[in-house]
Scaffold this motif. Structure first.
Motif, mmCIF file in Angstrom:
data_model
loop_
_atom_site.group_PDB
_atom_site.id
_atom_site.type_symbol
_atom_site.label_atom_id
_atom_site.label_comp_id
_atom_site.label_asym_id
_atom_site.label_seq_id
_atom_site.Cartn_x
_atom_site.Cartn_y
_atom_site.Cartn_z
ATOM 1 N N SER A 281 7.029 38.785 33.200
ATOM 2 C CA SER A 281 6.655 40.001 32.488
ATOM 3 C C SER A 281 6.169 39.623 31.104
ATOM 4 C CB SER A 281 7.848 40.958 32.380
ATOM 5 O OG SER A 281 8.734 40.535 31.357
ATOM 6 N N GLU B 145 -2.105 35.439 39.283
ATOM 7 C CA GLU B 145 -2.360 36.861 39.072
ATOM 8 C C GLU B 145 -3.854 37.164 39.118
ATOM 9 O OE1 GLU B 145 -1.814 35.031 34.884
ATOM 10 O OE2 GLU B 145 -0.968 34.802 36.882
ATOM 11 N N ARG C 181 -2.882 50.003 42.704
ATOM 12 C CA ARG C 181 -2.876 50.254 41.263
ATOM 13 C C ARG C 181 -3.935 51.272 40.891
ATOM 14 N NH1 ARG C 181 -1.486 45.962 38.094
ATOM 15 N NH2 ARG C 181 -1.737 47.360 36.313
ATOM 16 N N THR D 120 -2.308 42.690 40.934
ATOM 17 C CA THR D 120 -1.808 42.355 39.599
ATOM 18 C C THR D 120 -2.992 41.983 38.724
ATOM 19 O OG1 THR D 120 -1.463 40.024 40.191
ATOM 20 C CG2 THR D 120 0.412 41.545 40.475
ATOM 21 N N ARG E 267 -1.310 42.872 30.684
ATOM 22 C CA ARG E 267 -0.093 42.795 29.873
ATOM 23 C C ARG E 267 0.470 41.392 29.989
ATOM 24 N NH1 ARG E 267 2.697 47.751 28.457
ATOM 25 N NH2 ARG E 267 4.596 46.511 28.424
ATOM 26 N N SER F 163 2.174 36.759 32.877
ATOM 27 C CA SER F 163 1.642 38.023 33.356
ATOM 28 C C SER F 163 2.746 38.893 33.928
ATOM 29 C CB SER F 163 0.568 37.779 34.420
ATOM 30 O OG SER F 163 -0.569 37.188 33.841
ATOM 31 N N THR F 164 2.505 40.186 33.913
ATOM 32 C CA THR F 164 3.486 41.125 34.435
ATOM 33 C C THR F 164 3.314 41.218 35.946
ATOM 34 O OG1 THR F 164 3.515 42.358 32.363
ATOM 35 C CG2 THR F 164 4.359 43.492 34.305
ATOM 36 N N ARG G 119 6.172 41.657 37.816
ATOM 37 C CA ARG G 119 7.279 42.539 38.201
ATOM 38 C C ARG G 119 7.374 43.646 37.154
ATOM 39 N NH1 ARG G 119 11.693 38.662 41.147
ATOM 40 N NH2 ARG G 119 10.450 36.777 41.263
ATOM 41 N N VAL H 109 5.682 46.608 37.685
ATOM 42 C CA VAL H 109 4.298 47.083 37.696
ATOM 43 C C VAL H 109 4.257 48.495 38.289
ATOM 44 C CG1 VAL H 109 1.973 46.632 38.554
ATOM 45 C CG2 VAL H 109 3.506 44.712 38.038
#
Length: 721
Positions: free
Chosen positions: A300, A401, A615, A663, A667, A675-676, A678, A680
């Motif tokens: 994250s 990602e 997303r 992903t 962020r 990278s984020t 989890r 999300v």
């Protein structure tokens, strides 16, 4: 055939765990494998991944000859070539890139470290490129760098010291067996009376064995860590003597965590205040306690600061480098991760060119490049041209990602070589594919915190070579052989010179334990500039960062994206590996997403149905099979990570269930570029199959009859659906 049977001791490397293995050979062919009861870590334990090792040797899908691309990238059109032709072509393209665009235009990629990481870095440093990309930013290195900058080293739980309490944070260690300290040690400590506190958004089997389970909202770990620090200080549960003698920045940290009172942290994490306070009391008042933080914490934009806060928590409690606590690793005198990469070969001028070095300074200090930064550099030709890439043991198209940007970046390269055992989606994009050997087919020194071991070659698969052998051959072709060794055995001898053993001698020894020493700081201080544990870090502050750990709230859910996605790996697999092996894939033919019963009812889906995780409500998502379970909260889903379909030749079909298709790099952790992956926000929608559509739509003649009868027939058709 004589039928002669022999048994060879080795160390399994199907994952990071390093379990002892006994390989049974009949006439030199592996016919059986089992756990080694004499191994000091695993003591006979052997999981399904280890048992699948023999599948690697005999797999009909193994790459057994180098390949050269003959069609468009991704087409899967290759022709077999010799090893000399393949390595000559790799070396020729690397030379061309360096001559035209500079050494920094060459990138090396690597997957999880199976003890060839130091070889990859040595080759990169010898060439003069600062660019090595891999999973470091979302794996071990946020923890490593947070620990090093806080107290000068990184730690391991001292399970042999019988901790009274273990905080298992973002880790399902009994399944993952990470970092050379496998779940067997944790289970042994629990059997001897250790109490377990699990911090995890999922109710895992490990969590069900815990005294306390803190089932927090994904992405809120930093707030919880700062809240626990606040409770330790507010209730005087911290080790005042240790803090006074061995730390700096306590007052600044104390002021900072006042904002993380119990009510505030409960609101952020979704945890009951009483549960948080009970966990803090259990941990702080234990005579011996340790924290096992896993990759769940590292994925994250709060990765580094969460690990910093956890490191501070360990120090405040007095458990740092203490028996049954968090023991700082004290490496044995072999040439390993610290010395073998030869960082001295990379000039300061070249090191300053590292991609993302100014954006994510702490990751750059560790020598790594974040995939998101590399994607941008390739696609924008900024800050300079990236021309060639050689990938060892990694499948970036699935593991990195933002798979769309990864594919675009890899496709844009002038040259891509991939060394792997199988034809992965990433390998399909390569110009040259190099067949790599499995752990059963190579000699290596395996270095853990508690011992070093000899992993010796037990079989040879014709056509495959180890990554180390490939690197030696490439170094010679690039006129860099003087920075390496005449042979792999010479290199192993050099690595062992500090303990006065040769490789042939060490193979007979098998393994050597590392002496565990406690409270090393009492005589030598901590290996920081201050000589203390830096609870507030002036160096980070000078780099433009916060001196103390901070919490950045995760992205919020919306009406269109009402769920928070986290992820986990299936037990039989290791990251993206072993999908094609019969032993590991027998029970896992498709990826699953775990959904709470209430959420499943709202979506009108049940076990075995398919859903699309997205997303962008207007865009494509990834397809997974539903698993309904109350092990997750109603607003949380857990998706299987690292999934791809080996049987699919089309890249997009092969990666249709990879969560990294949804992903991105938006962020990112400001220190590490993490990278984020989890926490999300996502949406879910049922997948309507062609068969279901056919059932739903009446036949044309039935429609005509229904209209003639006033619509009753149409109503009946929907009722039966």
């Amino acid at each position: 055939m004589s039928g002669e049977t022999t048994t060879v001791k080795s160390v399994c490397r199907m994952c990071h765990g390093g379990c002892g293995a006994l390989v049974e050979l009949t006439d030199g062919v592996p016919t059986g494998i089992s756990g080694d009861p004499e191994n000091p870590t695993s003591r006979g334990y052997f999981c399904i991944k280890g048992k699948a090792s023999l599948d690697l040797v005999s797999s009909p899908d193994r790459l057994r000859t180098p390949l050269a691309r003959t069609g468009p990238r991704g087409s899967g059109s290759f022709k077999p070539i010799s090893w000399d032709e393949a390595l000559d072509e790799v070396a020729r393209n690397l030379r061309r890139s360096m001559e035209q665009f500079g050494s920094e235009s060459v990138v090396f990629g690597q997957g999880t470290d199976r003890n060839y990481q130091e070889w990859v870095f040595r080759l990169a440093n010898a060439i003069g490129t600062p660019n090595v990309v891999g999973p470091a930013h979302v794996c071990f290195y946020p923890r490593v760098m947070a620990s090093i900058l806080t107290y000068g080293g990184f730690t391991f739980c001292d399970y042999h010291g019988d901790p009274e309490v273990v905080l298992l944070w973002g880790s399902n260690k009994v399944n993952t067996h990470s970092d050379g300290v496998i779940g067997v040690d944790l289970l042994g400590a629990l059997e001897r009376g250790s109490r377990l506190v699990v911090i995890d958004p999922r109710r895992t089997r490990t969590a069900e064995r815990a005294t306390l389970h803190l089932q927090l909202k994904p992405g809120t770990d930093a707030a919880l860590a700062l809240g626990l620090i606040h409770l330790l200080i507010a209730h005087d549960w911290y080790d005042e003597q240790f803090v006074a003698r061995h730390t700096s920045g306590f007052d600044e940290l104390e002021r900072h965590v006042r904002a993380y009172d119990l009510s505030t942290v409960a609101g952020i994490t979704g945890l009951e205040p009483s549960l948080i306070e009970t966990a803090a009391r259990m941990y702080a008042r234990a005579s011996r306690a340790c924290i096992e933080a896993g990759t769940g914490v590292s994925q994250s934009d709060n990765a580094f600061d969460t690990h910093r806060a956890i490191a501070a928590l360990s120090a405040l409690s007095g458990n740092l480098d203490a028996p049954g606590g968090d023991v700082i690793w004290d490496p044995m005198p072999i040439e390993g991760r610290r010395g073998f990469p030869r960082t001295d070969l990379l000039s300061e001028e070249q090191a300053a060119k590292r991609i993302g070095g100014t954006a994510h300074k702490v990751l750059s200090m560790s020598g790594w490049v974040a995939p998101g930064d590399l994607q941008e550099a390739i696609l924008r030709d900024s800050p300079y041209r990236i021309s060639s890439m050689v990938v060892f043991g990694s499948n970036p198209l699935v593991s990195h990602e933002n798979a769309t940007a990864t594919e675009a970046a890899l496709t844009k390269l002038d040259f891509l070589a991939v060394a792997d055992m199988f034809m992965t989606p990433t390998a399909r994009l390569a110009d040259i594919v190099l067949p790599a050997s499995s752990w059963l087919e190579r000699d290596q020194i395996v270095e853990f915190n508690s011992y070093i071991a000899a992993r010796q070659r037990v079989v040879t698969v014709e056509g495959a070579r180890s990554d180390e052998e490939m690197i030696l051959d490439l170094a010679r072709r690039l006129d860099l052989g003087h920075h390496f060794y005449p042979s792999l055995e010479d290199a192993l001898d050099a690595k062992l010179s500090g303990i006065d053993l040769t490789w042939q001698q060490f193979k007979k020894v098998g393994h050597l334990p590392n002496t565990r020493r406690y409270r090393k700081y009492a005589t030598a201080g901590f290996r920081t500039r201050s000589g203390r544990v830096d609870l507030a870090h002036r160096g980070l502050e000078a780099m433009g960062y916060d001196a103390v750990p901070v919490f950045r709230p995760p992205a919020s859910t919306t009406d269109e994206l009402p769920f928070v996605m986290t992820s986990a790996h299936n037990l039989p697999f290791f990251n993206t590996e072993f999908r094609q092996l019969p032993t590991t894939s027998r029970r896992y033919r498709e990826p699953h997403v775990t959904i709470h019963p209430r959420s499943a009812a709202g979506l009108a889906v049940a076990d075995g149905d398919q859903v699309e995780i997205y997303r962008d409500p207007e865009g494509a998502g990834v397809v997974m099979t539903v698993k309904v379970s109350d092990t997750v909260a109603p607003d949380v889903i857990v998706a299987d990570a690292g999934w791809w379909y080996p049987g699919e030749e089309d890249i997009h079909a092969a990666t249709r269930s990879s969560i990294n298709r949804i992903t991105d790099s938006g962020r990112r952790d400001p220190y590490m570029g993490s990278s984020t992956l989890r926490g999300v926000p996502v949406g879910l929608r049922p997948v309507v199959t062609a068969e279901a559509e056919a059932e739903k739509e009446p036949e044309p003649e039935e429609t005509a009859d229904a209209e003639a009868e006033g619509g009753g027939g149409a109503h009946g058709a929907h009722s039966t659906h």
